[in-house]
Design an enzyme around this catalytic site. Structure first.
Site, short mmCIF file in Angstrom:
data_model
loop_
_atom_site.label_atom_id
_atom_site.label_comp_id
_atom_site.label_asym_id
_atom_site.label_seq_id
_atom_site.Cartn_x
_atom_site.Cartn_y
_atom_site.Cartn_z
N GLU A 88 5.01 -91.56 0.27
CA GLU A 88 6.46 -91.75 0.18
C GLU A 88 7.03 -91.99 1.58
OE1 GLU A 88 9.13 -92.66 -1.13
OE2 GLU A 88 9.72 -91.07 -2.53
N ASP A 89 8.15 -92.69 1.65
CA ASP A 89 8.77 -92.94 2.95
C ASP A 89 9.62 -91.76 3.41
OD1 ASP A 89 10.67 -93.34 0.97
OD2 ASP A 89 11.52 -95.15 1.86
N ILE A 139 11.66 -87.89 2.05
CA ILE A 139 12.12 -86.88 1.10
C ILE A 139 13.51 -86.47 1.53
CG2 ILE A 139 11.72 -84.60 0.11
CD1 ILE A 139 9.54 -86.56 -0.67
N ASP A 140 14.48 -86.71 0.66
CA ASP A 140 15.87 -86.37 0.95
C ASP A 140 16.20 -85.05 0.24
OD1 ASP A 140 18.67 -86.24 1.25
OD2 ASP A 140 18.88 -88.41 1.22
N LYS A 186 14.64 -84.22 -5.22
CA LYS A 186 14.73 -84.36 -6.67
C LYS A 186 13.86 -85.50 -7.19
CE LYS A 186 19.48 -82.61 -6.97
NZ LYS A 186 20.90 -82.96 -7.28
N THR A 187 13.84 -86.61 -6.45
CA THR A 187 13.03 -87.76 -6.88
C THR A 187 11.56 -87.39 -6.96
OG1 THR A 187 14.60 -89.31 -5.89
CG2 THR A 187 12.39 -90.13 -6.35
N LYS A 216 20.91 -87.53 8.64
CA LYS A 216 21.53 -88.81 8.97
C LYS A 216 20.87 -89.89 8.13
CE LYS A 216 22.39 -87.49 13.80
NZ LYS A 216 22.20 -87.85 15.23
N PHE A 217 21.62 -90.96 7.86
CA PHE A 217 21.03 -92.04 7.06
C PHE A 217 20.29 -92.98 8.01
CE2 PHE A 217 20.53 -95.66 4.34
CZ PHE A 217 20.34 -95.07 3.10
N VAL A 218 18.97 -93.03 7.84
CA VAL A 218 18.14 -93.83 8.73
C VAL A 218 17.57 -95.03 7.99
CG1 VAL A 218 17.56 -91.95 10.29
CG2 VAL A 218 16.15 -92.31 8.26
N ASP A 230 15.43 -98.81 3.66
CA ASP A 230 16.50 -99.79 3.52
C ASP A 230 17.87 -99.15 3.31
OD1 ASP A 230 17.30 -100.51 0.21
OD2 ASP A 230 15.85 -98.96 0.73
N ARG A 264 14.76 -103.52 6.05
CA ARG A 264 13.32 -103.32 5.87
C ARG A 264 12.52 -104.08 6.93
NH1 ARG A 264 12.63 -100.65 1.01
NH2 ARG A 264 14.01 -101.21 -0.73
#
Length: 229
Positions: free
Chosen positions: A145-146, A148-149, A152-153, A197-199, A205, A211
């Protein structure tokens, strides 16, 4: 004070079993790196340079071989964000197969999940691609996986896979995000623990953009607005 901060970060990294990037880490100026011109105004900073990603990925390959090296592995790539990390990780594992006494057969499979709209996880996990998961029955599976936030996914995917009774399931994620939204899930192997932070970049993406960026960067508010769905 800087020495104390570095020591605290090192201790935290040993506890976490990965490279811990602290909340006060500022990253690097964009001008110090090769950034595609079409993204030059859409990013704040370079957060994890490509070379550091590659070196950490090589180390993860060694850790995975040590933990799973006695078994045939089915490497399951979570698309789309995981494809770059998946390819580089497998290259390092193949190099270990060629150049060490320990080697393992490995096959690959793919699954595609979607849980994001713009910069927020929707909590609604959709499987929108992938092969027949019944082929994983009785197999030793490495999920790649890229990021884990909330977790849940991955928990949803793991529950889904258990229906097919694999022999073993391990998870490696390049990034794990420190966030109050986390359900507490942590993968078996982690590259970097990062702030909330959103990376983007290195195949991560924002609505399919970024990407094609080698480094992992923090997206700017201007970039979020520009590429908003």
């Amino acid at each position: 004070m800087r020495g104390e901060g570095a020591m605290a970060a090192a201790m935290e990294a040993r506890r976490a079993g990965c490279v811990v990037i602290t909340d006060d880490e500022q990253g690097y100026d964009l001008d110090l790196f090769c950034i595609p011109k079409h993204y030059s105004n859409d990013l704040e900073r370079v957060f994890i340079p490509h070379g550091l990603i590659m070196d950490r990925t090589e180390r993860l390959a060694k850790e995975i071989m040590k933990a799973m090296g006695d078994h045939h592995i089915v490497a399951l790539c979570v698309l789309k964000g995981g494809y770059k990390f998946f390819a580089d990780l497998l290259d390092y594992i193949k190099a270990l197969n060629r150049n060490s006494d320990q080697s393992i057969p490995m096959t690959v499979d793919f699954i595609r999940l979607k849980s994001y709209c713009n910069d927020q996880s929707t909590g609604d996990i959709k499987v929108i691609g992938g092969d027949d998961l019944s082929t994983l029955t009785g197999k030793n599976v490495l999920i790649v996986e890229d990021i884990i936030d909330t977790g849940k996914t991955m928990q949803t995917l793991l529950n889904m896979l258990q229906e097919y009774k694999p022999n073993m399931v391990k998870v490696v994620s390049l990034l794990v995000k420190r966030t109050p939204r986390s359900v507490g899930y942590r993968p078996d192997f982690v590259g970097f623990e990062v702030p909330d932070k959103f990376v983007v970049g290195y195949a991560l993406d924002y609505n399919e953009y970024f990407r094609d960026l080698n480094h992992i960067c923090v997206i700017s508010e201007k970039g979020k607005e520009k590429y908003k769905a």
